[in-house]
Design a protein around this motif. Structure first.
Motif, PDB file in Angstrom:
ATOM      1  N   ALA A 285       9.564 -18.447 -16.146  1.00 31.61           N
ATOM      2  CA  ALA A 285      10.662 -18.799 -16.817  1.00 31.61           C
ATOM      3  C   ALA A 285      11.609 -19.583 -15.987  1.00 31.61           C
ATOM      4  O   ALA A 285      12.236 -20.554 -16.524  1.00 31.61           O
ATOM      5  N   LEU A 286      11.789 -19.192 -14.760  1.00 28.55           N
ATOM      6  CA  LEU A 286      12.647 -20.209 -13.756  1.00 28.55           C
ATOM      7  C   LEU A 286      12.006 -21.419 -13.573  1.00 28.55           C
ATOM      8  O   LEU A 286      12.831 -22.430 -13.669  1.00 28.55           O
ATOM      9  N   ARG A 287      10.996 -21.679 -13.388  1.00 31.77           N
ATOM     10  CA  ARG A 287      10.116 -22.917 -13.239  1.00 31.77           C
ATOM     11  C   ARG A 287      10.292 -23.886 -14.451  1.00 31.77           C
ATOM     12  O   ARG A 287      10.475 -25.008 -14.404  1.00 31.77           O
ATOM     13  N   ALA A 288      10.286 -23.166 -15.766  1.00 30.63           N
ATOM     14  CA  ALA A 288      10.357 -23.971 -16.788  1.00 30.63           C
ATOM     15  C   ALA A 288      11.815 -24.248 -17.354  1.00 30.63           C
ATOM     16  O   ALA A 288      12.001 -25.009 -18.277  1.00 30.63           O
ATOM     17  N   THR A 289      12.787 -23.777 -16.799  1.00 32.56           N
ATOM     18  CA  THR A 289      14.336 -23.921 -17.272  1.00 32.56           C
ATOM     19  C   THR A 289      15.086 -24.958 -16.540  1.00 32.56           C
ATOM     20  O   THR A 289      15.024 -24.903 -15.230  1.00 32.56           O
ATOM     21  N   ALA A 290      15.599 -25.745 -17.018  1.00 34.07           N
ATOM     22  CA  ALA A 290      16.497 -26.892 -16.218  1.00 34.07           C
ATOM     23  C   ALA A 290      17.610 -26.130 -15.783  1.00 34.07           C
ATOM     24  O   ALA A 290      18.051 -25.359 -16.205  1.00 34.07           O
TER      25      ALA A 290
ATOM     26  N   ARG B 135      16.866 -13.561  -7.653  1.00 35.14           N
ATOM     27  CA  ARG B 135      18.239 -14.310  -7.850  1.00 35.14           C
ATOM     28  C   ARG B 135      18.473 -15.557  -6.829  1.00 35.14           C
ATOM     29  O   ARG B 135      19.046 -16.523  -7.373  1.00 35.14           O
ATOM     30  N   ALA B 136      17.806 -15.518  -5.786  1.00 37.89           N
ATOM     31  CA  ALA B 136      18.143 -16.766  -4.864  1.00 37.89           C
ATOM     32  C   ALA B 136      17.124 -17.727  -5.279  1.00 37.89           C
ATOM     33  O   ALA B 136      17.740 -18.696  -5.390  1.00 37.89           O
ATOM     34  N   GLN B 137      16.042 -17.573  -5.925  1.00 36.50           N
ATOM     35  CA  GLN B 137      15.408 -18.601  -6.621  1.00 36.50           C
ATOM     36  C   GLN B 137      16.158 -19.222  -7.869  1.00 36.50           C
ATOM     37  O   GLN B 137      16.121 -20.619  -8.038  1.00 36.50           O
ATOM     38  N   ALA B 138      16.858 -18.431  -8.396  1.00 37.85           N
ATOM     39  CA  ALA B 138      17.493 -18.813  -9.767  1.00 37.85           C
ATOM     40  C   ALA B 138      18.768 -19.800  -9.262  1.00 37.85           C
ATOM     41  O   ALA B 138      19.085 -20.568  -9.619  1.00 37.85           O
ATOM     42  N   GLU B 139      19.517 -19.077  -8.348  1.00 35.74           N
ATOM     43  CA  GLU B 139      20.610 -19.885  -7.739  1.00 35.74           C
ATOM     44  C   GLU B 139      20.069 -21.362  -7.132  1.00 35.74           C
ATOM     45  O   GLU B 139      20.926 -22.255  -7.404  1.00 35.74           O
ATOM     46  N   ALA B 140      19.152 -21.236  -6.638  1.00 36.59           N
ATOM     47  CA  ALA B 140      18.747 -22.665  -5.911  1.00 36.59           C
ATOM     48  C   ALA B 140      18.260 -23.675  -7.171  1.00 36.59           C
ATOM     49  O   ALA B 140      18.271 -24.792  -6.922  1.00 36.59           O
ATOM     50  N   ALA B 141      17.722 -23.170  -8.356  1.00 35.78           N
ATOM     51  CA  ALA B 141      17.248 -23.976  -9.276  1.00 35.78           C
ATOM     52  C   ALA B 141      18.687 -24.222 -10.372  1.00 35.78           C
ATOM     53  O   ALA B 141      18.559 -24.801 -11.310  1.00 35.78           O
TER      54      ALA B 141
ATOM     55  N   GLY C  51      21.401 -25.362 -15.290  1.00 40.98           N
ATOM     56  CA  GLY C  51      22.330 -25.119 -16.463  1.00 40.98           C
ATOM     57  C   GLY C  51      21.740 -24.172 -17.412  1.00 40.98           C
ATOM     58  O   GLY C  51      22.531 -23.661 -18.202  1.00 40.98           O
ATOM     59  N   GLY C  52      20.641 -23.964 -17.336  1.00 39.28           N
ATOM     60  CA  GLY C  52      20.022 -22.845 -18.208  1.00 39.28           C
ATOM     61  C   GLY C  52      20.142 -21.440 -17.882  1.00 39.28           C
ATOM     62  O   GLY C  52      20.693 -21.122 -17.101  1.00 39.28           O
ATOM     63  N   THR C  53      19.488 -20.816 -18.783  1.00 39.71           N
ATOM     64  CA  THR C  53      19.552 -19.365 -18.614  1.00 39.71           C
ATOM     65  C   THR C  53      18.424 -18.627 -18.817  1.00 39.71           C
ATOM     66  O   THR C  53      17.743 -18.923 -19.642  1.00 39.71           O
TER      67      THR C  53
END
Length: 311
Positions: free
Chosen positions: A199-204, A161-167, A206-208
């Motif tokens: 997946a997180l690294r490949a998603t810009a 979650r923290a990595q996703a929020e940072a991205a 605003g993505g999901t």
């Protein structure tokens, strides 16, 4: 009578010579090919014609030789990949350490943190290589127990979650009901964590990225979907190869060790499951893991001992 007997004898001898030659010629070819293969000539093959036992033996020999040659080529490619991955970072570490020793650069906290991070990356590559070697040799230890997949996916979501929020990426879970399988929970978390990280690294921003869980009577299906840039069709066949990255611009710092998907495929295979990928450029990528024999945790279980570790 003597002439007839002599003629018959000559015919028998001639026929025996022809038969022995027809039989011994492929055997001699097999002997030479086996000798050459043993001496390191992995390209040796034997001509195969007919459908008798000798032809079947020749076909089996050719398949064995092809398998040995393919294994040797994989080993050489792996050695080359390892040398390529480790040469540059180890040279950088050596250069900085020598510069520190000679007093050319100052041992600032930032430099020491950078060197420590680089050492951790090298350790991760070595650990991943060890896991992959053990998995492919069938020696990776699995501690199997009943695993509730919805809880496992929620744990993976919280961990990232923290990595996703940072991205700036939304990380969601779609699991309408709990589903259990017999598996090693730590290894499954390793697989899910690798897929979510990719997946997180490949998603810009605003993505999901979505973790989804479904099940039918025969299998439990876990999907990791992203709305990233996608993978070109020509790259999909190479996705699970060692040290291969779809984006050549991504290095170890941003793209991982390049071994995660190879390890994930082996772990899923060892659980009698499958892992597949589909992707569309500009739309996103979906990894699908199918595991056999799902159970509803709410349903009564049959009696018996708990499943033991497979290895």
């Amino acid at each position: 009578t003597v002439a007839v007997a002599a003629g018959v004898a000559l015919a028998v001898i001639f026929g025996a010579l022809l038969l022995s030659r027809a039989v011994l010629r492929p055997v001699h070819a097999l002997t030479l090919a086996a000798r050459g293969l043993g001496e390191g000539d992995l390209g040796r093959r034997v001509p195969v014609s007919g459908r008798d036992e000798i032809a079947q033996l020749g076909g089996a020999f050719n398949r064995m030789a092809e398998s040995i040659q393919a294994g040797e080529e994989r080993q050489r490619r792996l050695t080359s990949d390892i040398a390529h991955e480790l040469r540059t970072p180890l040279a950088n570490l050596r250069g900085y350490l020598e510069a520190l020793r000679d007093g050319v650069v100052e041992p600032t906290p930032e430099l020491l943190d950078s060197l420590h991070e680089e050492a951790l990356l090298q350790q991760r590559i070595v650990d991943d290589l060890q896991d992959l070697a053990l998995a492919e040799a069938g020696a990776l230890t699995y501690h199997r127990t009943e695993v509730e997949l919805r809880e496992l996916l929620e744990t993976g979501r919280q961990a990232h979650r923290a990595q996703a929020e940072a991205a700036g990426v939304r990380l969601t879970l779609e699991a309408p009901r709990p589903v259990s399988v017999t598996a090693d929970p730590d290894r499954l978390r390793q697989v899910v964590g690798n897929l979510v990280g990719n997946a997180l690294r490949a998603t810009a921003p605003g993505g999901t990225v979505t973790l989804a869980l479904t099940a039918d009577p025969e299998r439990a299906v876990v999907e990791v979907r992203d709305t990233g840039k996608g993978i070109p069709p020509e790259d999909l066949p190479h996705l699970f190869e060692r040290f291969w990255r779809a984006d050549a611009a991504r290095g170890r710092a941003t793209g991982g060790s390049g071994l995660g998907l190879s390890i994930a495929r082996q772990i899923v295979t060892d659980h009698d499951g499958t892992i597949e990928v589909r992707s569309a450029v500009g739309v996103g990528t979906t990894f699908t893991i199918a595991l056999p024999e799902p159970r509803d945790p709410a349903s009564p279980q049959e009696g018996g001992e708990a499943p033991s570790a497979r290895r």
